[in-house]
Design a protein around this motif. Structure first.
Motif, PDB file in Angstrom:
ATOM      1  N   ILE A   1     -10.678  26.199 -40.121  1.00  0.00           N
ATOM      2  CA  ILE A   1      -9.402  25.974 -39.461  1.00  0.00           C
ATOM      3  C   ILE A   1      -9.137  25.603 -37.956  1.00  0.00           C
ATOM      4  CG2 ILE A   1      -7.156  27.548 -38.600  1.00  0.00           C
ATOM      5  CD1 ILE A   1      -7.769  29.190 -40.673  1.00  0.00           C
ATOM      6  N   LEU A   2     -10.398  25.972 -37.595  1.00  0.00           N
ATOM      7  CA  LEU A   2     -10.928  25.613 -36.003  1.00  0.00           C
ATOM      8  C   LEU A   2     -10.978  23.799 -35.912  1.00  0.00           C
ATOM      9  CD1 LEU A   2     -10.631  25.919 -33.063  1.00  0.00           C
ATOM     10  CD2 LEU A   2     -12.979  26.205 -33.078  1.00  0.00           C
ATOM     11  N   GLU A   3     -12.052  23.679 -37.015  1.00  0.00           N
ATOM     12  CA  GLU A   3     -11.999  22.065 -36.602  1.00  0.00           C
ATOM     13  C   GLU A   3     -11.210  21.610 -37.435  1.00  0.00           C
ATOM     14  OE1 GLU A   3     -16.074  21.859 -39.355  1.00  0.00           O
ATOM     15  OE2 GLU A   3     -16.992  21.838 -37.277  1.00  0.00           O
ATOM     16  N   LYS A   4     -10.318  21.657 -38.026  1.00  0.00           N
ATOM     17  CA  LYS A   4      -8.728  20.629 -38.528  1.00  0.00           C
ATOM     18  C   LYS A   4      -8.269  21.358 -37.617  1.00  0.00           C
ATOM     19  CE  LYS A   4     -10.451  19.688 -42.876  1.00  0.00           C
ATOM     20  NZ  LYS A   4     -10.026  18.083 -43.182  1.00  0.00           N
ATOM     21  N   MET A   5      -7.862  22.421 -36.374  1.00  0.00           N
ATOM     22  CA  MET A   5      -7.079  21.316 -35.117  1.00  0.00           C
ATOM     23  C   MET A   5      -7.846  20.925 -34.547  1.00  0.00           C
ATOM     24  SD  MET A   5      -5.867  25.835 -34.664  1.00  0.00           S
ATOM     25  CE  MET A   5      -7.496  26.528 -34.353  1.00  0.00           C
ATOM     26  N   LEU A   6      -8.882  20.998 -34.243  1.00  0.00           N
ATOM     27  CA  LEU A   6      -9.686  19.822 -33.218  1.00  0.00           C
ATOM     28  C   LEU A   6      -9.206  18.823 -33.232  1.00  0.00           C
ATOM     29  CD1 LEU A   6     -12.706  21.553 -32.897  1.00  0.00           C
ATOM     30  CD2 LEU A   6     -11.178  21.695 -30.993  1.00  0.00           C
ATOM     31  N   LYS A   7      -9.456  18.725 -35.175  1.00  0.00           N
ATOM     32  CA  LYS A   7      -9.045  17.144 -35.770  1.00  0.00           C
ATOM     33  C   LYS A   7      -7.592  17.090 -35.542  1.00  0.00           C
ATOM     34  CE  LYS A   7     -10.436  14.353 -39.498  1.00  0.00           C
ATOM     35  NZ  LYS A   7     -10.969  14.114 -40.719  1.00  0.00           N
ATOM     36  N   SER A   8      -6.130  17.673 -35.670  1.00  0.00           N
ATOM     37  CA  SER A   8      -5.322  17.182 -35.784  1.00  0.00           C
ATOM     38  C   SER A   8      -4.456  16.695 -33.907  1.00  0.00           C
ATOM     39  CB  SER A   8      -4.054  18.237 -36.083  1.00  0.00           C
ATOM     40  OG  SER A   8      -3.380  18.416 -35.906  1.00  0.00           O
ATOM     41  N   GLY A   9      -5.567  17.192 -33.511  1.00  0.00           N
ATOM     42  CA  GLY A   9      -5.621  16.856 -32.376  1.00  0.00           C
ATOM     43  C   GLY A   9      -5.816  16.249 -31.716  1.00  0.00           C
ATOM     44  N   GLU A  10      -7.543  15.330 -32.318  1.00  0.00           N
ATOM     45  CA  GLU A  10      -7.519  14.116 -31.796  1.00  0.00           C
ATOM     46  C   GLU A  10      -6.907  13.485 -32.062  1.00  0.00           C
ATOM     47  OE1 GLU A  10     -11.587  14.516 -33.268  1.00  0.00           O
ATOM     48  OE2 GLU A  10     -12.340  15.840 -31.490  1.00  0.00           O
ATOM     49  N   GLY A  11      -5.990  13.313 -33.016  1.00  0.00           N
ATOM     50  CA  GLY A  11      -5.038  13.102 -34.424  1.00  0.00           C
ATOM     51  C   GLY A  11      -3.633  12.681 -33.047  1.00  0.00           C
ATOM     52  N   GLY A  12      -3.082  13.484 -32.504  1.00  0.00           N
ATOM     53  CA  GLY A  12      -1.720  13.199 -31.678  1.00  0.00           C
ATOM     54  C   GLY A  12      -1.074  14.285 -32.955  1.00  0.00           C
ATOM     55  N   GLY A  13      -1.825  15.226 -33.338  1.00  0.00           N
ATOM     56  CA  GLY A  13      -1.059  16.253 -34.319  1.00  0.00           C
ATOM     57  C   GLY A  13      -0.792  16.413 -35.666  1.00  0.00           C
ATOM     58  N   LYS A  14      -1.884  15.068 -36.127  1.00  0.00           N
ATOM     59  CA  LYS A  14      -1.504  14.658 -37.491  1.00  0.00           C
ATOM     60  C   LYS A  14      -2.007  15.443 -38.814  1.00  0.00           C
ATOM     61  CE  LYS A  14      -3.465  12.111 -41.321  1.00  0.00           C
ATOM     62  NZ  LYS A  14      -4.963  11.177 -41.647  1.00  0.00           N
ATOM     63  N   VAL A  15      -1.033  16.121 -39.433  1.00  0.00           N
ATOM     64  CA  VAL A  15      -1.593  17.337 -40.620  1.00  0.00           C
ATOM     65  C   VAL A  15      -3.019  17.210 -41.180  1.00  0.00           C
ATOM     66  CG1 VAL A  15      -0.441  18.005 -42.614  1.00  0.00           C
ATOM     67  CG2 VAL A  15       1.249  17.820 -40.483  1.00  0.00           C
ATOM     68  N   GLN A  16      -3.508  18.183 -41.018  1.00  0.00           N
ATOM     69  CA  GLN A  16      -4.593  18.492 -41.725  1.00  0.00           C
ATOM     70  C   GLN A  16      -4.724  19.613 -43.212  1.00  0.00           C
ATOM     71  OE1 GLN A  16      -7.546  16.549 -40.888  1.00  0.00           O
ATOM     72  NE2 GLN A  16      -6.206  15.416 -39.344  1.00  0.00           N
ATOM     73  N   SER A  17      -4.915  18.854 -44.228  1.00  0.00           N
ATOM     74  CA  SER A  17      -5.184  20.210 -45.497  1.00  0.00           C
ATOM     75  C   SER A  17      -6.068  21.159 -45.076  1.00  0.00           C
ATOM     76  CB  SER A  17      -4.684  19.659 -46.400  1.00  0.00           C
ATOM     77  OG  SER A  17      -3.587  18.878 -46.963  1.00  0.00           O
ATOM     78  N   LEU A  18      -5.899  22.085 -45.751  1.00  0.00           N
ATOM     79  CA  LEU A  18      -7.397  23.402 -45.585  1.00  0.00           C
ATOM     80  C   LEU A  18      -7.980  22.983 -46.814  1.00  0.00           C
ATOM     81  CD1 LEU A  18      -5.474  25.501 -42.870  1.00  0.00           C
ATOM     82  CD2 LEU A  18      -7.740  23.759 -42.723  1.00  0.00           C
ATOM     83  N   GLN A  19      -8.683  23.178 -47.212  1.00  0.00           N
ATOM     84  CA  GLN A  19      -9.870  23.484 -48.332  1.00  0.00           C
ATOM     85  C   GLN A  19     -11.214  24.837 -48.669  1.00  0.00           C
ATOM     86  OE1 GLN A  19     -11.034  19.900 -49.944  1.00  0.00           O
ATOM     87  NE2 GLN A  19     -13.529  20.558 -48.792  1.00  0.00           N
ATOM     88  N   TYR A  20     -11.055  25.397 -47.512  1.00  0.00           N
ATOM     89  CA  TYR A  20     -12.190  26.125 -48.056  1.00  0.00           C
ATOM     90  C   TYR A  20     -11.396  27.819 -47.152  1.00  0.00           C
ATOM     91  CZ  TYR A  20     -15.112  22.353 -48.079  1.00  0.00           C
ATOM     92  OH  TYR A  20     -15.602  21.389 -48.607  1.00  0.00           O
ATOM     93  N   GLN A  21     -10.311  28.416 -47.943  1.00  0.00           N
ATOM     94  CA  GLN A  21      -9.499  29.561 -47.234  1.00  0.00           C
ATOM     95  C   GLN A  21      -9.777  29.992 -48.650  1.00  0.00           C
ATOM     96  OE1 GLN A  21      -9.244  30.352 -44.080  1.00  0.00           O
ATOM     97  NE2 GLN A  21      -9.732  28.224 -43.563  1.00  0.00           N
TER      98      GLN A  21
END
Length: 184
Positions: free
Chosen positions: A163-183
């Motif tokens: 979750i944290l890494e996807k939030m960082l990646k989304s932030g780097e991409g200007g808010g691009k939606v990120q899907s989660l697969q390891y929940q």
């Protein structure tokens, strides 16, 4: 001896997430536990920023999570603001639960119905700490007993970190939606 925010991996931009990664992952773990299995996160979008130069690469994240049931909610954490505490609020169709922590004092407020109805109960916990001592004690106990703590499994840690890494990646991409697969 380096303690707190003075450790190099928290202060150097070449380490993804810095202090936000170190401290924020605990807030994510708490939020995942609070949401439970029925409302586990499925996707997110986020914006990140750096408010304090000594906490690179980013110290603040504001995110919207969508759960597997389709419900959305916000998650915000910042180590760059002047606020000194944390708060969780979960609002549902029958009321809300708010958990606050400020300087060693925790409070849980349960509200049934609308706020105007005044049907609330409050419980205060003094000297509970931020949760880190409890986590370390549980970890030590599992080692001493030789019985793994299911809440501290590698799979749980991976779910929090994803979750944290996807939030960082989304932030780097200007808010691009990120899907989660390891929940889990």
């Amino acid at each position: 001896m380096l303690i707190g925010i003075e450790t190099p991996w928290r202060k150097k931009p070449e380490y993804q997430g810095g202090f936000l990664l170190d401290g924020g992952v605990h807030f994510i773990a708490g939020t995942r536990i609070l949401l439970g299995q029925e409302a586990k996160p499925a996707a997110l979008t986020a914006y990140t920023t750096l408010l304090q130069e000594h906490l690179p690469p980013v110290d603040t994240v504001d995110s919207v999570w969508r759960t597997k049931s389709g419900v959305s909610g916000t998650f915000s954490v910042s180590f760059g603001t002047t606020l000194s505490g944390s708060e969780y609020t979960v609002a549902c169709e029958k009321g809300s639960v708010t958990i606050t922590w400020v300087k060693g004092r925790s409070q849980v407020i349960v509200r049934l119905g609308e706020a105007s109805e005044g049907n609330t109960s409050e419980t205060e916990f003094v000297n509970e700490g931020s949760g880190v001592k409890v986590e370390v004690a549980a970890w030590a106990e599992s080692i001493a007993d030789g019985t793994p703590n299911p809440s501290q499994s590698p799979e749980q840690a991976l779910a929090d970190l994803e979750i944290l890494e996807k939030m960082l990646k989304s932030g780097e991409g200007g808010g691009k939606v990120q899907s989660l697969q390891y929940q889990i």
